[in-house]
Enzyme design. Structure first.
Site, PDB file in Angstrom:
ATOM      1  N   SER A 177     -49.251 -15.097  41.860  1.00  0.00           N
ATOM      2  CA  SER A 177     -49.483 -14.620  40.494  1.00  0.00           C
ATOM      3  C   SER A 177     -50.318 -15.560  39.644  1.00  0.00           C
ATOM      4  O   SER A 177     -51.096 -15.107  38.801  1.00  0.00           O
ATOM      5  CB  SER A 177     -48.144 -14.362  39.813  1.00  0.00           C
ATOM      6  OG  SER A 177     -47.373 -15.551  39.748  1.00  0.00           O
ATOM      7  N   HIS A 205     -46.962  -8.753  43.180  1.00  0.00           N
ATOM      8  CA  HIS A 205     -48.253  -8.734  42.501  1.00  0.00           C
ATOM      9  C   HIS A 205     -49.338  -8.025  43.307  1.00  0.00           C
ATOM     10  O   HIS A 205     -50.500  -8.017  42.893  1.00  0.00           O
ATOM     11  CB  HIS A 205     -48.688 -10.159  42.172  1.00  0.00           C
ATOM     12  CG  HIS A 205     -47.841 -10.803  41.127  1.00  0.00           C
ATOM     13  ND1 HIS A 205     -48.024 -10.588  39.785  1.00  0.00           N
ATOM     14  CD2 HIS A 205     -46.767 -11.630  41.227  1.00  0.00           C
ATOM     15  CE1 HIS A 205     -47.124 -11.256  39.099  1.00  0.00           C
ATOM     16  NE2 HIS A 205     -46.345 -11.899  39.942  1.00  0.00           N
ATOM     17  N   LYS A 236     -43.798  -4.384  37.209  1.00  0.00           N
ATOM     18  CA  LYS A 236     -45.191  -4.780  37.038  1.00  0.00           C
ATOM     19  C   LYS A 236     -46.076  -3.538  37.097  1.00  0.00           C
ATOM     20  O   LYS A 236     -46.127  -2.784  36.134  1.00  0.00           O
ATOM     21  CB  LYS A 236     -45.546  -5.849  38.062  1.00  0.00           C
ATOM     22  CG  LYS A 236     -44.767  -7.148  37.802  1.00  0.00           C
ATOM     23  CD  LYS A 236     -45.099  -8.230  38.772  1.00  0.00           C
ATOM     24  CE  LYS A 236     -44.489  -9.562  38.355  1.00  0.00           C
ATOM     25  NZ  LYS A 236     -43.049  -9.538  38.054  1.00  0.00           N
TER      26      LYS A 236
END
Length: 273
Positions: A177, A205, A236
């Site tokens: 990340s 991610h 996310k």
């Protein structure tokens, strides 16, 4: 509150401030929401957290099932909504089953100690997320760290230590990340297979970004059948909250029985699911 207690805490806070490590929770600016805003700190990469269809689904779940789940999933009859979510996640990941946790952090913290213990070895990439590090520490396994994305460093550790332990678990992220670089997953998987180790990959991610269906780097590289444990997040690119693990059915059944952050934590609220 005793004066001694407050003084001790203030001393700790002062030390953090002097070291430049003092944190505070940022507040939204007064102008936010009144005009265009580009947020480069958010992990809601696809903007789904504000998508009308997502908001409507959350509102519908709120109206029909309430704002909270009420208890751990092992205490109350399981919500059909969570089972549907897990079936969808498993299908998306090309795995047999999935298990939803209250957060990605909880997924990591519960999964690693459920798989390995004091007789085992866990090997982490140096830049692994704090949740992975904390899960490894909580397991009681011997912990070794290899330099970031350094395959020679990883092989050196496995060659030296693998034979001394019952099990070995290699832990990495697929997309890191902070720097945005990717792990050499093909080569890493070949190494863990050579040394009879297991592999846990955090795809938090990569989801929504890589792969034909956005399932992540594992899908993009065709490695679904060669990686034992996939960690993912709902908070996310998917624009909600919670985390999950995907893998073989036996893995999920073991987590239901051994992952303390699942057993002793309240289930994901219906609007988030």
């Amino acid at each position: 509150m005793s004066g001694e207690f407050r003084a001790a805490l203030r001393s700790e806070l002062d030390q953090l401030a002097e070291a430049g490590l003092f944190r505070s929770v940022p507040r939204a600016s007064e102008g936010e929401g009144k005009g265009p805003l580009v947020n480069f700190a958010s992990s809601d990469y696809l903007g789904l957290g504000r998508h009308p269809a997502v908001i409507e689904a959350a509102c519908r779940a709120l109206r029909e099932q309430g704002s909270g789940s009420g208890a751990s999933r092992l205490l109350c009859p399981d919500a059909a909504l969570l089972r549907e979510l897990e079936a969808g996640l498993a299908s998306w990941k090309g795995r047999e089953a999935a298990l939803v946790f209250s957060s990605g952090y909880a997924a990591a913290l519960g999964t690693i100690p459920a798989l390995i213990g004091s007789e085992d070895l866990v090997v982490l990439d140096r830049l692994s997320h704090a949740s992975l590090i904390d899960g490894a520490r909580a397991s009681g396994a011997a912990l070794r760290v290899f330099p970031h994305n350094d395959l020679e460093g990883l092989e050196g550790i496995l060659s030296r230590y693998r034979g001394k332990f019952r099990r070995a678990l290699v832990v990495t992220e697929s997309v890191f990340s902070m720097d945005g670089d990717v792990a050499p997953l093909r080569e890493l998987v070949a190494l863990k297979e050579k040394h009879r180790a297991w592999c846990l990959v955090d795809e938090a991610h990569a989801e929504g970004i890589f792969g034909r269906t956005g399932a992540g780097r594992i899908e993009a590289l065709g490695l679904q059948g060669r990686i034992e444990v996939e960690l993912g997040t709902l908070s996310k690119a998917l624009g909600s909250g919670g985390g999950f693990v995907a893998g073989d059915r036996e893995l999920i059944e073991l987590l239901v029985n051994r992952a303390r952050s699942f057993i002793y934590s309240t289930a994901l609220p219906p609007p988030a699911a």
